[in-house]
Write an enzyme that holds these catalytic residues in place. Structure first.
Site, PDB file in Angstrom:
ATOM      1  N   GLY A  20      -6.030   1.018   3.264  1.00  0.00           N
ATOM      2  CA  GLY A  20      -6.431   0.337   2.505  1.00  0.00           C
ATOM      3  C   GLY A  20      -5.510   1.053   1.329  1.00  0.00           C
ATOM      4  O   GLY A  20      -5.219   0.584   0.345  1.00  0.00           O
ATOM      5  N   SER A  21      -4.779   2.622   1.457  1.00  0.00           N
ATOM      6  CA  SER A  21      -4.071   3.363   0.316  1.00  0.00           C
ATOM      7  C   SER A  21      -3.462   2.248   0.050  1.00  0.00           C
ATOM      8  O   SER A  21      -2.957   2.421  -1.723  1.00  0.00           O
ATOM      9  CB  SER A  21      -4.383   4.688  -0.091  1.00  0.00           C
ATOM     10  OG  SER A  21      -3.048   4.922   1.272  1.00  0.00           O
ATOM     11  N   ASN A  22      -2.507   1.955   0.947  1.00  0.00           N
ATOM     12  CA  ASN A  22      -0.887   0.650   0.355  1.00  0.00           C
ATOM     13  C   ASN A  22      -1.766  -0.442  -0.119  1.00  0.00           C
ATOM     14  O   ASN A  22      -0.872  -0.929  -1.165  1.00  0.00           O
ATOM     15  CB  ASN A  22      -0.517   0.897   1.363  1.00  0.00           C
ATOM     16  CG  ASN A  22       0.942   1.833   1.524  1.00  0.00           C
ATOM     17  OD1 ASN A  22       1.219   2.188   0.775  1.00  0.00           O
ATOM     18  ND2 ASN A  22       0.354   2.525   2.768  1.00  0.00           N
ATOM     19  N   LYS A  56      -0.649  -3.883  14.329  1.00  0.00           N
ATOM     20  CA  LYS A  56      -0.152  -5.144  15.439  1.00  0.00           C
ATOM     21  C   LYS A  56       0.349  -6.007  14.528  1.00  0.00           C
ATOM     22  O   LYS A  56       1.173  -5.563  13.940  1.00  0.00           O
ATOM     23  CB  LYS A  56      -1.769  -6.117  15.571  1.00  0.00           C
ATOM     24  CG  LYS A  56      -3.053  -5.224  15.551  1.00  0.00           C
ATOM     25  CD  LYS A  56      -2.819  -4.913  17.522  1.00  0.00           C
ATOM     26  CE  LYS A  56      -4.158  -4.605  17.474  1.00  0.00           C
ATOM     27  NZ  LYS A  56      -3.812  -4.144  18.262  1.00  0.00           N
ATOM     28  N   LEU A  57       1.213  -6.477  16.113  1.00  0.00           N
ATOM     29  CA  LEU A  57       2.064  -7.842  15.600  1.00  0.00           C
ATOM     30  C   LEU A  57       1.776  -8.859  15.264  1.00  0.00           C
ATOM     31  O   LEU A  57       1.032  -9.343  15.248  1.00  0.00           O
ATOM     32  CB  LEU A  57       3.557  -8.025  16.843  1.00  0.00           C
ATOM     33  CG  LEU A  57       4.392  -6.322  17.397  1.00  0.00           C
ATOM     34  CD1 LEU A  57       4.336  -6.738  19.331  1.00  0.00           C
ATOM     35  CD2 LEU A  57       5.475  -5.856  16.169  1.00  0.00           C
ATOM     36  N   ASN A 101       7.011  -4.874   5.285  1.00  0.00           N
ATOM     37  CA  ASN A 101       5.893  -4.068   5.992  1.00  0.00           C
ATOM     38  C   ASN A 101       6.059  -2.318   5.123  1.00  0.00           C
ATOM     39  O   ASN A 101       7.442  -2.553   5.048  1.00  0.00           O
ATOM     40  CB  ASN A 101       6.635  -3.995   7.571  1.00  0.00           C
ATOM     41  CG  ASN A 101       5.531  -2.815   8.345  1.00  0.00           C
ATOM     42  OD1 ASN A 101       4.666  -2.618   8.379  1.00  0.00           O
ATOM     43  ND2 ASN A 101       6.395  -1.587   8.988  1.00  0.00           N
ATOM     44  N   HIS A 149       6.575   1.246   6.434  1.00  0.00           N
ATOM     45  CA  HIS A 149       6.452   2.467   7.424  1.00  0.00           C
ATOM     46  C   HIS A 149       6.314   3.545   7.187  1.00  0.00           C
ATOM     47  O   HIS A 149       7.322   4.154   6.017  1.00  0.00           O
ATOM     48  CB  HIS A 149       7.916   1.693   8.354  1.00  0.00           C
ATOM     49  CG  HIS A 149       8.086   2.355   9.941  1.00  0.00           C
ATOM     50  ND1 HIS A 149       7.349   2.272  10.578  1.00  0.00           N
ATOM     51  CD2 HIS A 149       8.919   3.760   9.878  1.00  0.00           C
ATOM     52  CE1 HIS A 149       7.568   3.117  11.646  1.00  0.00           C
ATOM     53  NE2 HIS A 149       7.741   4.302  11.447  1.00  0.00           N
ATOM     54  N   ASP A 151       9.705  -3.092  12.846  1.00  0.00           N
ATOM     55  CA  ASP A 151      10.515  -2.266  12.854  1.00  0.00           C
ATOM     56  C   ASP A 151      12.059  -2.256  12.705  1.00  0.00           C
ATOM     57  O   ASP A 151      12.835  -1.028  12.062  1.00  0.00           O
ATOM     58  CB  ASP A 151      11.113  -0.702  13.282  1.00  0.00           C
ATOM     59  CG  ASP A 151       8.792  -0.399  13.037  1.00  0.00           C
ATOM     60  OD1 ASP A 151       7.560  -0.952  11.850  1.00  0.00           O
ATOM     61  OD2 ASP A 151       8.378   0.527  13.891  1.00  0.00           O
ATOM     62  N   GLU A 211       5.063   5.820  -0.548  1.00  0.00           N
ATOM     63  CA  GLU A 211       5.086   4.530   0.159  1.00  0.00           C
ATOM     64  C   GLU A 211       4.313   3.916  -1.493  1.00  0.00           C
ATOM     65  O   GLU A 211       4.267   2.498  -1.447  1.00  0.00           O
ATOM     66  CB  GLU A 211       3.628   4.482   0.592  1.00  0.00           C
ATOM     67  CG  GLU A 211       4.395   4.947   2.502  1.00  0.00           C
ATOM     68  CD  GLU A 211       3.040   5.113   3.335  1.00  0.00           C
ATOM     69  OE1 GLU A 211       2.944   3.981   3.674  1.00  0.00           O
ATOM     70  OE2 GLU A 211       3.197   5.704   4.265  1.00  0.00           O
TER      71      GLU A 211
HETATM   72  C1  GAR Z   1       0.344   4.356   6.003  1.00  0.00           C
HETATM   73  O1  GAR Z   1       1.274   5.746   6.228  1.00  0.00           O
HETATM   74  C2  GAR Z   1       1.642   3.149   6.509  1.00  0.00           C
HETATM   75  O2  GAR Z   1       2.917   3.516   6.343  1.00  0.00           O
HETATM   76  C3  GAR Z   1       1.696   3.377   7.795  1.00  0.00           C
HETATM   77  O3  GAR Z   1       0.389   3.838   8.222  1.00  0.00           O
HETATM   78  C4  GAR Z   1      -0.674   3.905   7.287  1.00  0.00           C
HETATM   79  C5  GAR Z   1      -1.523   3.163   6.348  1.00  0.00           C
HETATM   80  O4  GAR Z   1      -2.306   4.002   5.366  1.00  0.00           O
HETATM   81  N1  GAR Z   1       1.478   2.456   8.543  1.00  0.00           N
HETATM   82  C6  GAR Z   1       2.159   2.656  10.151  1.00  0.00           C
HETATM   83  O5  GAR Z   1       2.383   3.061  10.486  1.00  0.00           O
HETATM   84  C7  GAR Z   1       2.718   0.744  10.737  1.00  0.00           C
HETATM   85  N2  GAR Z   1       3.700   1.639  11.656  1.00  0.00           N
HETATM   86  P1  GAR Z   1      -2.880   2.892   4.206  1.00  0.00           P
HETATM   87  O6  GAR Z   1      -4.134   2.439   5.027  1.00  0.00           O
HETATM   88  O7  GAR Z   1      -3.854   3.770   3.366  1.00  0.00           O
HETATM   89  O8  GAR Z   1      -2.311   2.031   3.175  1.00  0.00           O
END
Ligand code: GAR
Length: 193
Positions: A14-16, A93-94, A109, A111, A152, A181
Site C-alpha cells: 500500500g505504498s501507493n 486481481k481483475l 491503475n 503499472h 493493462d 509511482e
Molecule cells: C506497485 O509497484 C504497483 O505498480 C504494482 O504493485 C506494486 C504495489 O506496491 N502493481 C501491479 O503490478 C499491478 N499490475 P504498493 O502496494 O506498495 O503500492
C-alpha cells in the site's frame, strides 16, 4: 463539481495508497479516500487505511465464491461511500466487468513498467521487473492508465521512465520504479477535477 470520493483497491504493502492519502492531506487532491478494499486480509495496505481512519474492507473471491455475491459486496461499498473514482494501487486481481463498464473513464491503475511493454497476463509486481532485466532493457518506468476490459490496455494518462543499470536486481529496480509511482499516481488523481 463535488469533491472526489475515492475508493482504492490494494493487495499488498500500500505504498501507493499512502502516496495518494498524503497528497489529499497536502491539499493536492480535492477529494477524500473514503474506502480501501483488499482481496488480501493480511495486506499492510488495510492497516494503513485503519491508521488513517479510512473504512477498510476485505472482499475476496474466496470469501464470496459466487460472482454475484462478490460483485454486490463491492457495489455496496461503492454506493455506501458515493464513490466516483476508483484507483487500483497494487491490486493484483481483475475488477468485475460490470464495475469496469459502469465506472468507465473513472477507474485508473498504476503499472510498474512502460506500457504497452511488460503488461498483460502474469505481468504484475516483481515479475515485471524480472522480465525487464532479463530482456536487457536500458529503461523501465511506471504508467498510470484508464482501466478497460482488457488487462493493462486502457488509455495512458501519465508515464515516466527510469534507467535500468547493468547490476540492478529486480528488487532494486522495483524500488526505483516505486519512487516514480508515488509521484505520478497522485498527479493523475489530482488531474481528475
Ligand atoms: C506497485 O509497484 C504497483 O505498480 C504494482 O504493485 C506494486 C504495489 O506496491 N502493481 C501491479 O503490478 C499491478 N499490475 P504498493 O502496494 O506498495 O503500492
Amino acid at each position: 463539481m463535488a469533491d472526489l470520493s475515492i475508493a482504492v483497491f490494494v493487495s499488498g504493502g500500500g505504498s501507493n495508497l499512502q502516496a495518494v492519502i498524503d497528497s489529499v492531506k497536502d491539499g493536492k487532491i480535492h477529494g477524500q479516500v473514503n474506502a480501501v478494499i483488499s482481496n488480501n486480509s493480511a495486506a499492510f495496505a488495510l492497516r494503513r487505511a485503519e491508521m488513517e481512519h479510512i473504512a477498510a474492507y476485505h472482499i475476496s473471491n474466496k470469501l464470496f465464491p459466487v460472482p454475484a455475491d462478490f460483485l454486490s459486496q463491492i457495489n455496496s461499498v461503492l454506493v455506501r461511500h458515493s464513490i466516483n473514482l476508483i484507483v487500483l494501487a497494487g491490486y493484483m486481481k481483475l475488477l468485475p466487468l460490470e464495475i469496469v463498464r459502469r465506472f468507465r473513464g473513472r477507474i485508473i491503475n498504476i503499472h510498474p513498467a512502460l506500457l504497452p511493454k511488460y503488461g498483460g497476463h502474469g505481468m504484475y509486481g516483481i515479475n515485471v521487473h524480472k522480465a525487464v532485466i532479463d530482456a536487457g532493457e536500458a529503461q523501465s518506468g511506471a504508467t498510470v492508465h484508464f482501466v478497460d476490459e482488457v488487462y493493462d490496455n486502457g488509455a495512458i494518462i501519465i508515464q515516466r521512465a527510469v534507467p535500468v543499470f547493468p547490476d540492478d536486481t529486480p528488487e532494486i529496480l522495483a524500488a526505483r520504479v516505486l519512487e516514480v509511482e508515488h509521484r505520478i499516481l497522485p498527479l493523475a488523481v489530482g488531474m481528475f477535477l
